[in-house]
Design a protein around this motif. Structure first.
Motif, PDB file in Angstrom:
ATOM      1  N   GLN A 156     -46.186 -36.241 -43.701  1.00 28.52           N
ATOM      2  CA  GLN A 156     -47.244 -36.959 -44.507  1.00 28.52           C
ATOM      3  C   GLN A 156     -47.888 -38.189 -43.753  1.00 28.52           C
ATOM      4  O   GLN A 156     -48.968 -38.407 -43.810  1.00 28.52           O
ATOM      5  CB  GLN A 156     -46.595 -37.197 -45.842  1.00 28.52           C
ATOM      6  CG  GLN A 156     -46.730 -35.942 -46.655  1.00 28.52           C
ATOM      7  CD  GLN A 156     -45.457 -36.466 -47.818  1.00 28.52           C
ATOM      8  OE1 GLN A 156     -44.632 -36.942 -47.666  1.00 28.52           O
ATOM      9  NE2 GLN A 156     -46.037 -35.842 -49.180  1.00 28.52           N
ATOM     10  N   LEU A 199     -41.390 -46.293 -45.303  1.00 28.50           N
ATOM     11  CA  LEU A 199     -42.225 -45.260 -45.636  1.00 28.50           C
ATOM     12  C   LEU A 199     -41.429 -44.014 -45.869  1.00 28.50           C
ATOM     13  O   LEU A 199     -41.796 -43.033 -46.773  1.00 28.50           O
ATOM     14  CB  LEU A 199     -43.221 -44.949 -44.652  1.00 28.50           C
ATOM     15  CG  LEU A 199     -44.367 -45.979 -44.463  1.00 28.50           C
ATOM     16  CD1 LEU A 199     -45.292 -45.533 -43.217  1.00 28.50           C
ATOM     17  CD2 LEU A 199     -45.089 -46.139 -45.738  1.00 28.50           C
ATOM     18  N   ARG A 200     -40.209 -43.839 -45.136  1.00 29.28           N
ATOM     19  CA  ARG A 200     -39.397 -42.585 -45.363  1.00 29.28           C
ATOM     20  C   ARG A 200     -38.839 -42.537 -46.792  1.00 29.28           C
ATOM     21  O   ARG A 200     -38.279 -41.480 -47.116  1.00 29.28           O
ATOM     22  CB  ARG A 200     -38.172 -42.610 -44.436  1.00 29.28           C
ATOM     23  CG  ARG A 200     -38.594 -42.118 -43.074  1.00 29.28           C
ATOM     24  CD  ARG A 200     -37.351 -41.611 -42.163  1.00 29.28           C
ATOM     25  NE  ARG A 200     -38.118 -41.156 -41.011  1.00 29.28           N
ATOM     26  CZ  ARG A 200     -37.993 -42.022 -39.812  1.00 29.28           C
ATOM     27  NH1 ARG A 200     -37.341 -43.056 -39.732  1.00 29.28           N
ATOM     28  NH2 ARG A 200     -38.730 -41.243 -38.775  1.00 29.28           N
ATOM     29  N   ALA A 201     -38.843 -43.498 -47.524  1.00 23.57           N
ATOM     30  CA  ALA A 201     -38.174 -43.608 -49.009  1.00 23.57           C
ATOM     31  C   ALA A 201     -39.240 -42.863 -49.804  1.00 23.57           C
ATOM     32  O   ALA A 201     -38.942 -42.287 -50.713  1.00 23.57           O
ATOM     33  CB  ALA A 201     -38.302 -45.071 -49.435  1.00 23.57           C
ATOM     34  N   ASP A 202     -40.520 -42.799 -49.356  1.00 21.96           N
ATOM     35  CA  ASP A 202     -41.426 -41.928 -50.335  1.00 21.96           C
ATOM     36  C   ASP A 202     -42.000 -40.782 -49.394  1.00 21.96           C
ATOM     37  O   ASP A 202     -42.979 -40.188 -50.223  1.00 21.96           O
ATOM     38  CB  ASP A 202     -42.557 -42.988 -50.620  1.00 21.96           C
ATOM     39  CG  ASP A 202     -42.148 -43.889 -51.469  1.00 21.96           C
ATOM     40  OD1 ASP A 202     -42.008 -43.815 -52.579  1.00 21.96           O
ATOM     41  OD2 ASP A 202     -41.782 -45.078 -50.932  1.00 21.96           O
ATOM     42  N   PHE A 203     -41.998 -40.851 -48.334  1.00 24.96           N
ATOM     43  CA  PHE A 203     -42.909 -39.963 -47.404  1.00 24.96           C
ATOM     44  C   PHE A 203     -42.102 -39.003 -46.303  1.00 24.96           C
ATOM     45  O   PHE A 203     -41.021 -39.544 -45.883  1.00 24.96           O
ATOM     46  CB  PHE A 203     -44.171 -40.464 -46.922  1.00 24.96           C
ATOM     47  CG  PHE A 203     -44.925 -41.113 -47.764  1.00 24.96           C
ATOM     48  CD1 PHE A 203     -46.045 -40.641 -48.752  1.00 24.96           C
ATOM     49  CD2 PHE A 203     -45.064 -42.615 -47.613  1.00 24.96           C
ATOM     50  CE1 PHE A 203     -46.491 -41.356 -49.560  1.00 24.96           C
ATOM     51  CE2 PHE A 203     -45.977 -43.246 -48.511  1.00 24.96           C
ATOM     52  CZ  PHE A 203     -46.750 -42.763 -49.579  1.00 24.96           C
ATOM     53  N   ARG A 204     -42.556 -37.889 -45.861  1.00 28.23           N
ATOM     54  CA  ARG A 204     -42.148 -37.257 -44.834  1.00 28.23           C
ATOM     55  C   ARG A 204     -42.682 -37.841 -43.703  1.00 28.23           C
ATOM     56  O   ARG A 204     -44.084 -37.662 -43.445  1.00 28.23           O
ATOM     57  CB  ARG A 204     -42.523 -35.612 -44.995  1.00 28.23           C
ATOM     58  CG  ARG A 204     -41.901 -34.933 -46.090  1.00 28.23           C
ATOM     59  CD  ARG A 204     -41.860 -33.455 -46.239  1.00 28.23           C
ATOM     60  NE  ARG A 204     -43.446 -33.307 -46.696  1.00 28.23           N
ATOM     61  CZ  ARG A 204     -43.889 -33.085 -47.945  1.00 28.23           C
ATOM     62  NH1 ARG A 204     -42.946 -33.497 -48.833  1.00 28.23           N
ATOM     63  NH2 ARG A 204     -45.241 -32.866 -47.993  1.00 28.23           N
ATOM     64  N   THR A 230     -47.673 -48.073 -48.832  1.00 21.44           N
ATOM     65  CA  THR A 230     -47.207 -47.022 -49.499  1.00 21.44           C
ATOM     66  C   THR A 230     -48.042 -46.697 -50.711  1.00 21.44           C
ATOM     67  O   THR A 230     -48.447 -45.538 -50.760  1.00 21.44           O
ATOM     68  CB  THR A 230     -45.802 -47.379 -50.279  1.00 21.44           C
ATOM     69  OG1 THR A 230     -44.780 -47.557 -49.250  1.00 21.44           O
ATOM     70  CG2 THR A 230     -45.104 -46.323 -51.143  1.00 21.44           C
ATOM     71  N   ASP A 231     -48.580 -47.676 -51.541  1.00 15.68           N
ATOM     72  CA  ASP A 231     -49.540 -47.275 -52.387  1.00 15.68           C
ATOM     73  C   ASP A 231     -50.662 -46.807 -51.973  1.00 15.68           C
ATOM     74  O   ASP A 231     -51.301 -45.717 -52.508  1.00 15.68           O
ATOM     75  CB  ASP A 231     -49.630 -48.584 -53.397  1.00 15.68           C
ATOM     76  CG  ASP A 231     -48.692 -48.995 -54.438  1.00 15.68           C
ATOM     77  OD1 ASP A 231     -47.914 -48.287 -54.220  1.00 15.68           O
ATOM     78  OD2 ASP A 231     -48.648 -50.202 -54.614  1.00 15.68           O
ATOM     79  N   LYS A 270     -50.323 -43.137 -51.001  1.00 13.34           N
ATOM     80  CA  LYS A 270     -50.140 -42.280 -51.917  1.00 13.34           C
ATOM     81  C   LYS A 270     -51.409 -41.940 -52.752  1.00 13.34           C
ATOM     82  O   LYS A 270     -51.833 -40.728 -52.974  1.00 13.34           O
ATOM     83  CB  LYS A 270     -49.394 -42.969 -53.243  1.00 13.34           C
ATOM     84  CG  LYS A 270     -47.707 -42.782 -53.060  1.00 13.34           C
ATOM     85  CD  LYS A 270     -47.170 -43.371 -54.095  1.00 13.34           C
ATOM     86  CE  LYS A 270     -45.583 -43.052 -53.708  1.00 13.34           C
ATOM     87  NZ  LYS A 270     -44.549 -44.050 -54.605  1.00 13.34           N
ATOM     88  N   SER A 312     -53.468 -38.474 -52.685  1.00 16.43           N
ATOM     89  CA  SER A 312     -53.997 -37.494 -54.152  1.00 16.43           C
ATOM     90  C   SER A 312     -55.491 -37.408 -54.124  1.00 16.43           C
ATOM     91  O   SER A 312     -55.988 -36.561 -54.980  1.00 16.43           O
ATOM     92  CB  SER A 312     -53.750 -38.573 -55.212  1.00 16.43           C
ATOM     93  OG  SER A 312     -54.313 -39.747 -55.047  1.00 16.43           O
TER      94      SER A 312
END
Ligand code: GAP
Length: 450
Positions: free
Chosen positions: A354, A377-382, A438-439, A442, A446
């Motif tokens: 991502q 970023l790895r906490a939320d994305f690949r 991060t936000d 995301k 979307s």
């Protein structure tokens, strides 16, 4: 029907070079009909499977999961009809002795051997199940089969699931697992292979409500493909089976076909299996696989609606559908060779990567900062971290694997605490505050529609 002009040779080459799909046992000259998933292939397949689990199980209260064994009692396959019916017509060339699927040759209008022009034998039925032996002796009593579909594991566990989960008809049991078929001919990369994963749902309904449920699941599968997986609507079509092509267990079947570059072919089968399987297993095992309606006390054998799709066949459709060649290259590229560039326009839900994170140069302070950002970023994305080659080359590599966002950390980033985010589809670049990254990503993902 839409004509798909993607070059399979180029796609196969990209799939290998970027680590999606390798030929099985390649160093030994390859194993026919076998492929291995590389790191990105695993990620893509897992994303597809997770999305299927989410839509077919997690988001519903009427479907539960099962994971049954690949090896089962051989009586299963007698009851299901696979020992007597699961075969393809095989023909052999009298001259070069190569073997072919007679129905495939017929489809192509070929009457002589496609290899040497020799005369072909009359077709004979060839059973597709792989056999092996359980235990130390190898005789007819120890024969077991590698399952050719996951469905039978669901049928033989119907009562176990019913009793333990207290589901009420209509309800479904879903399973993802390996299936094996001793296919005779291979064409078209991973479209038809000997070992593949199936994603199957057996949905149990009251007789009489089967046709309505059948229609519902046909559309549900189509919506999954075009809305959730992101296949182009014009490339996926329903095709209802004619009476004479129905499987021995089926009252009606619809294939969702996809316009592959080598032709419009079955991607997903949705079948009304009637009460055939539960009745067969009841008869052969002596255990009645029936349902008692808790309100009316009526006892009946449920009908079954079955959507069944192969992971690799869907993965191939996904790759073909996303594969976009930009003639003359994309404008931000600094490479000398600008003949054509590939962008894999994968849906954000399934893209293996991502976010890619690049330090602008190999200066240690930039690398440290970039690695720190990648870790967050790895906490939320690949996420993939890449520090080698020019930025243009790095963008190009990421475009080829469908990465949605590339984040570059430069010297200004150390001062203004901002990074450059580059978008896969528009190639637009924006400076974004690190603490909002991060936000921002995301929100941006979307908004991407393929
Ligand atoms: N339980 C029903 C069943 O197995 P099928 O039409 O034989 O029905 C279902 O197979 C799906 O499994 C197909 O639509 C296809 O996506 C996949 N599939 C079947 N044979 C395959 C093969 N040799 N290689 C890859 N995928 C295959």
């Amino acid at each position: 029907m839409a004509k798909n002009t993607v070059s399979m040779d180029k796609l196969i080459s990209l799939a290998k070079q970027r680590g999606f799909i390798f030929q099985s046992s390649e160093i030994y000259g390859g194993f026919a009909g076998g492929y291995d998933l590389g790191p990105l292939g695993v990620a893509l397949a897992e994303n597809i499977k997770n999305l299927w689990r989410k839509k077919f199980i997690q988001e519903r209260d009427d479907v539960v999961a099962l994971d049954s064994g690949i090896l089962m009692a051989s009586k299963t396959w007698e009851a299901s009809g696979h020992i007597s019916n699961f075969s393809d017509p095989l023909t052999e060339c009298k001259k070069c002795h190569k073997r072919f699927r007679a129905d495939h040759l017929e489809e192509d209008g070929v009457t002589d051997c496609p290899e040497c022009g020799g005369e072909l034998t009359e077709p004979k039925q060839f059973n597709l199940m792989f056999q092996t032996h359980a235990g130390p002796t190898q005789d007819k009593d120890s024969v077991v089969y590698l399952r050719p579909e996951t469905a039978q594991g669901i049928f033989v566990n119907f009562d176990n699931v019913l009793q333990s989960s207290r589901m009420k008809v209509p309800f479904g049991i879903a399973q993802i697992g390996k299936a094996f078929r001793n296919e005779i001919t291979f064409r078209n990369f991973i479209f038809r292979v000997r070992e593949f994963e199936q994603m199957e749902l057996e949905y149990f309904v009251k007789p009489g409500e089967d046709e309505e449920q059948f229609k519902y699941w046909r559309q549900f599968c189509m919506d999954f493909l075009t809305n959730d997986i992101g296949l182009k609507k014009e490339n996926a079509h329903f095709r209802d089976h004619e009476k004479e092509e129905l499987s021995h267990y089926s009252k009606s079947t619809t294939d969702i076909e996809y316009d592959y570059p080598f032709g419009t072919k079955e991607l997903w089968g949705i079948a009304n299996r009637t009460d055939y399987d539960l009745k067969q297993h009841s008869d052969h095992s002596g255990k009645k696989l029936e349902y008692r309606d808790p309100h009316s006390n009526e006892v009946f054998t449920p009908f079954v609606i079955e959507p069944s799709v192969g992971v690799s066949r869907l993965l191939l459709a996904v790759l073909v559908d996303a594969y976009d060649v930009v003639e003359g290259g994309r404008s931000t590229t600094t490479d000398a060779n600008k003949e054509e560039e590939v962008v894999l326009r994968l849906h954000p839900a399934i893209a293996p990567v991502q976010v890619a994170v690049f330090p602008l140069s190999k200066k240690k302070e930039l690398q440290d900062r970039a690695q720190g950002i990648a870790k967050v970023l790895r906490a939320d994305f690949r996420v993939q971290y890449d520090e080698s080659g020019s930025i243009g080359r790095r963008y190009r590599r990421q475009d080829e694997i469908g990465t949605l966002h590339c984040v570059t950390i430069d010297f200004d980033s150390l001062e203004d605490k901002k990074v450059t985010v580059r978008h896969r589809d528009t190639m637009e670049q924006e400076r974004v505050a690190i603490e909002e990254l991060t936000d921002y990503i995301k929100e941006s993902a979307s908004n991407i529609s393929t």
